[in-house]
Design a protein around this motif. Structure first.
Motif, mmCIF file in Angstrom:
data_model
loop_
_atom_site.group_PDB
_atom_site.id
_atom_site.type_symbol
_atom_site.label_atom_id
_atom_site.label_comp_id
_atom_site.label_asym_id
_atom_site.label_seq_id
_atom_site.Cartn_x
_atom_site.Cartn_y
_atom_site.Cartn_z
ATOM 1 N N VAL A 1 35.275 45.044 38.603
ATOM 2 C CA VAL A 1 35.007 44.246 39.805
ATOM 3 C C VAL A 1 36.300 43.589 40.295
ATOM 4 C CG1 VAL A 1 33.777 42.244 40.710
ATOM 5 C CG2 VAL A 1 32.618 43.822 39.168
ATOM 6 N N LEU A 2 37.045 43.016 39.362
ATOM 7 C CA LEU A 2 38.305 42.353 39.718
ATOM 8 C C LEU A 2 39.279 43.352 40.329
ATOM 9 C CD1 LEU A 2 38.618 40.174 36.510
ATOM 10 C CD2 LEU A 2 38.395 39.283 38.835
ATOM 11 N N LYS A 3 39.341 44.525 39.711
ATOM 12 C CA LYS A 3 40.271 45.561 40.200
ATOM 13 C C LYS A 3 39.881 46.002 41.616
ATOM 14 C CE LYS A 3 42.243 49.996 38.733
ATOM 15 N NZ LYS A 3 41.760 50.966 39.715
ATOM 16 N N ALA A 4 38.593 46.263 41.806
ATOM 17 C CA ALA A 4 38.126 46.736 43.116
ATOM 18 C C ALA A 4 38.356 45.674 44.190
ATOM 19 C CB ALA A 4 36.636 47.103 43.029
ATOM 20 N N TYR A 5 38.120 44.418 43.814
ATOM 21 C CA TYR A 5 38.306 43.335 44.795
ATOM 22 C C TYR A 5 39.777 43.211 45.174
ATOM 23 C CZ TYR A 5 38.054 38.785 47.035
ATOM 24 O OH TYR A 5 38.151 37.762 47.949
ATOM 25 N N ALA A 6 40.650 43.268 44.164
ATOM 26 C CA ALA A 6 42.087 43.142 44.429
ATOM 27 C C ALA A 6 42.579 44.264 45.329
ATOM 28 C CB ALA A 6 42.857 43.140 43.105
ATOM 29 N N GLU A 7 41.990 45.455 45.158
ATOM 30 C CA GLU A 7 42.401 46.588 46.004
ATOM 31 C C GLU A 7 41.840 46.447 47.409
ATOM 32 O OE1 GLU A 7 41.218 50.092 43.932
ATOM 33 O OE2 GLU A 7 42.911 50.012 42.536
ATOM 34 N N ALA A 8 40.600 45.936 47.505
ATOM 35 C CA ALA A 8 39.958 45.827 48.820
ATOM 36 C C ALA A 8 40.548 44.685 49.644
ATOM 37 C CB ALA A 8 38.451 45.637 48.641
ATOM 38 N N TYR A 9 40.961 43.614 48.978
ATOM 39 C CA TYR A 9 41.490 42.439 49.688
ATOM 40 C C TYR A 9 42.852 42.048 49.118
ATOM 41 C CZ TYR A 9 36.641 42.242 51.191
ATOM 42 O OH TYR A 9 35.422 42.571 51.702
ATOM 43 N N PRO A 10 43.861 42.887 49.359
ATOM 44 C CA PRO A 10 45.176 42.614 48.754
ATOM 45 C C PRO A 10 45.801 41.317 49.241
ATOM 46 C CG PRO A 10 45.291 44.397 50.358
ATOM 47 C CD PRO A 10 43.850 44.086 50.186
ATOM 48 N N GLN A 11 45.321 40.806 50.384
ATOM 49 C CA GLN A 11 45.924 39.576 50.911
ATOM 50 C C GLN A 11 45.283 38.317 50.342
ATOM 51 O OE1 GLN A 11 44.163 41.926 52.250
ATOM 52 N NE2 GLN A 11 43.513 41.497 54.319
ATOM 53 N N VAL A 12 44.251 38.495 49.491
ATOM 54 C CA VAL A 12 43.628 37.331 48.858
ATOM 55 C C VAL A 12 44.313 37.057 47.519
ATOM 56 C CG1 VAL A 12 41.516 36.432 47.838
ATOM 57 C CG2 VAL A 12 41.403 37.746 49.958
ATOM 58 N N GLU A 13 44.644 35.794 47.314
ATOM 59 C CA GLU A 13 45.246 35.400 46.036
ATOM 60 C C GLU A 13 44.121 35.028 45.075
ATOM 61 O OE1 GLU A 13 47.719 31.600 44.386
ATOM 62 O OE2 GLU A 13 48.001 32.153 46.481
ATOM 63 N N ILE A 14 44.028 35.737 43.962
ATOM 64 C CA ILE A 14 42.946 35.497 43.005
ATOM 65 C C ILE A 14 43.465 34.621 41.862
ATOM 66 C CG2 ILE A 14 41.273 36.571 41.461
ATOM 67 C CD1 ILE A 14 41.675 39.173 43.059
ATOM 68 N N SER A 15 42.764 33.513 41.619
ATOM 69 C CA SER A 15 43.063 32.691 40.445
ATOM 70 C C SER A 15 41.900 32.827 39.476
ATOM 71 C CB SER A 15 43.222 31.225 40.839
ATOM 72 O OG SER A 15 44.352 31.067 41.648
ATOM 73 N N LEU A 16 42.198 33.291 38.290
ATOM 74 C CA LEU A 16 41.157 33.535 37.309
ATOM 75 C C LEU A 16 41.129 32.393 36.295
ATOM 76 C CD1 LEU A 16 39.271 35.930 37.123
ATOM 77 C CD2 LEU A 16 40.809 36.959 35.465
ATOM 78 N N VAL A 17 39.952 31.829 36.097
ATOM 79 C CA VAL A 17 39.797 30.762 35.107
ATOM 80 C C VAL A 17 38.841 31.265 34.027
ATOM 81 C CG1 VAL A 17 38.970 28.431 34.704
ATOM 82 C CG2 VAL A 17 40.174 28.976 36.827
ATOM 83 N N CYS A 18 39.358 31.443 32.823
ATOM 84 C CA CYS A 18 38.523 31.890 31.706
ATOM 85 C C CYS A 18 38.145 30.693 30.854
ATOM 86 C CB CYS A 18 39.276 32.904 30.851
ATOM 87 S SG CYS A 18 39.421 34.495 31.633
ATOM 88 N N ALA A 19 36.860 30.535 30.632
ATOM 89 C CA ALA A 19 36.368 29.420 29.817
ATOM 90 C C ALA A 19 34.958 29.769 29.366
ATOM 91 C CB ALA A 19 36.388 28.132 30.633
ATOM 92 N N SER A 20 34.382 28.893 28.556
ATOM 93 C CA SER A 20 32.999 29.124 28.152
ATOM 94 C C SER A 20 32.086 28.785 29.325
ATOM 95 C CB SER A 20 32.663 28.249 26.945
ATOM 96 O OG SER A 20 32.690 26.891 27.336
ATOM 97 N N SER A 21 30.863 29.290 29.261
ATOM 98 C CA SER A 21 29.940 29.093 30.378
ATOM 99 C C SER A 21 29.699 27.619 30.709
ATOM 100 C CB SER A 21 28.622 29.815 30.088
ATOM 101 O OG SER A 21 28.831 31.208 30.162
ATOM 102 N N PRO A 22 29.459 26.733 29.700
ATOM 103 C CA PRO A 22 29.268 25.310 30.046
ATOM 104 C C PRO A 22 30.492 24.705 30.726
ATOM 105 C CG PRO A 22 28.502 25.770 27.819
ATOM 106 C CD PRO A 22 29.226 26.991 28.277
#
Length: 303
Positions: A126-147
């Motif tokens: 999903v991340l890969k497809a989104y980055a390819e579809a919207y190259p002008q969007v800057e994606i910031s990924l935050v990894c954490a536990s669900s809570p």
DNA sequence: ATCCGTCGATCCGGCACTTG
DNA sequence: CAAGTGCCGGATCGACGGAT
């Protein structure tokens, strides 16, 4: 004689072509990806004959053979391999220009919250497809536990979150429901040890209360091996047969075993939910939400 | 060895659309 | 409006793999 004239004219015309036809490039890339003209035809909503003709035209324009027609399939020639990467870049640039000029381009920044166990598995494509579809969007990924992600969304530090929750009422939108399973090294012995060595990615992990409750109900003695919020470390711990862990069935690495028959307590199903803020979301976040829904729909159908 | 299915290539007539 | 272009659906062919 007339045939010779036509042939000469055709050669001259081909030499005069200076621009690549984007339709032919797209057909070439699709055919290379599918390694089949029939499959490419299906993907492009054309007939196999049309794809064959387009590939042939591109080969004529380039004066190079792009595919080796081989037994029951296609293989890229060296020229084809050289072209493929550049062709992809051409398509990306083409799509980017169209998106920009048409004015509806999604731009800006999107801050996405993702649980540790999903970022490299279900959500990677999903991340890969989104980055390819919207190259002008800057994606910031935050990894954490669900809570932690739920808290971050409430605090407004992320724009949307994918959160794992026990199946039941939730303000989020259910993307899929999956089994929580015990996971261990292939043929490993950690599953047999008592107290049971358990590695949970983080002490705030969404699965932790359900796992501890199941262990308690089963009267099984257990101990924690590793909990530092690092999915790679947890995976290594399990792969080394130092401990077992619990993951959603669809995220279990192929080289590890799902311990369905190891005398361990049954675990509940979990829901993977999409959470958006209550206030209006940015177009980039809305587009990301759309990508996640579409991307996970195949797992929903498979489940 | 034979039959059957698949795949890619090629050809044909017809159609829709574009171009000059 | 005629000519050109590209696609479609259909047909046919050759090569090949798998089943019998």
């Amino acid at each position: 004689m007339q045939c010779l004239i036509w042939f000469a004219l055709a050669i001259i015309m081909l030499r005069m072509i200076r621009d690549l036809d984007m339709t032919l490039i797209r057909t070439f890339v699709t055919t290379a990806d599918k390694a089949s003209m029939t499959a490419a035809a299906n993907a492009l909503h054309l007939t196999q004959g049309a794809v064959s003709q387009q590939v042939k035209r591109l080969e004529e324009v380039l004066g190079q053979s792009l595919f080796e027609r081989d037994r029951r399939g296609l293989r890229l020639t060296r020229s084809g391999e050289r072209l493929l990467d550049k062709a992809r870049r051409l398509l990306r640039l083409n799509d980017e220009i169209l998106a920009e000029i048409r004015g509806g381009a999604v731009a800006g920044r999107v801050r996405v919250g993702v649980p540790y166990d999903l970022v490299g598995t279900l959500l990677a494509p999903v991340l890969k497809a989104y980055a390819e579809a919207y190259p002008q969007v800057e994606i910031s990924l935050v990894c954490a536990s669900s809570p932690e992600l739920a808290a971050a969304l409430a605090a407004g530090t992320i724009d949307l979150a994918v959160i794992e929750e026990r199946v039941g009422p939730s303000p989020g939108e259910c993307l899929l429901i999956d089994r929580l399973v015990w996971v261990g090294a292939r043929g490993g012995a950690a599953r047999l040890k008592r107290p049971l060595p358990v590695s949970i990615v983080a002490d705030t992990c969404a699965f932790r209360p359900a796992v501890l409750s199941a262990l308690a109900e089963h009267g099984l003695d257990w101990r924690t091996v590793f909990e530092n919020g690092n999915i790679d470390a947890t995976t290594a711990t399990v792969r080394s047969d130092l401990a077992v862990t619990t993951w959603l069935a669809s995220t279990v690495p192929a080289d590890l075993d799902i311990l369905s028959d190891a005398g361990l307590p049954a675990l509940p199903n979990f829901s993977v939910n999409l959470h958006l803020p209550k206030h209006a979301t940015q177009p980039a976040a809305q587009a990301f939400a759309g990508h996640i829904r579409e991307g996970l729909s195949r797992y929903r159908q498979a489940a």
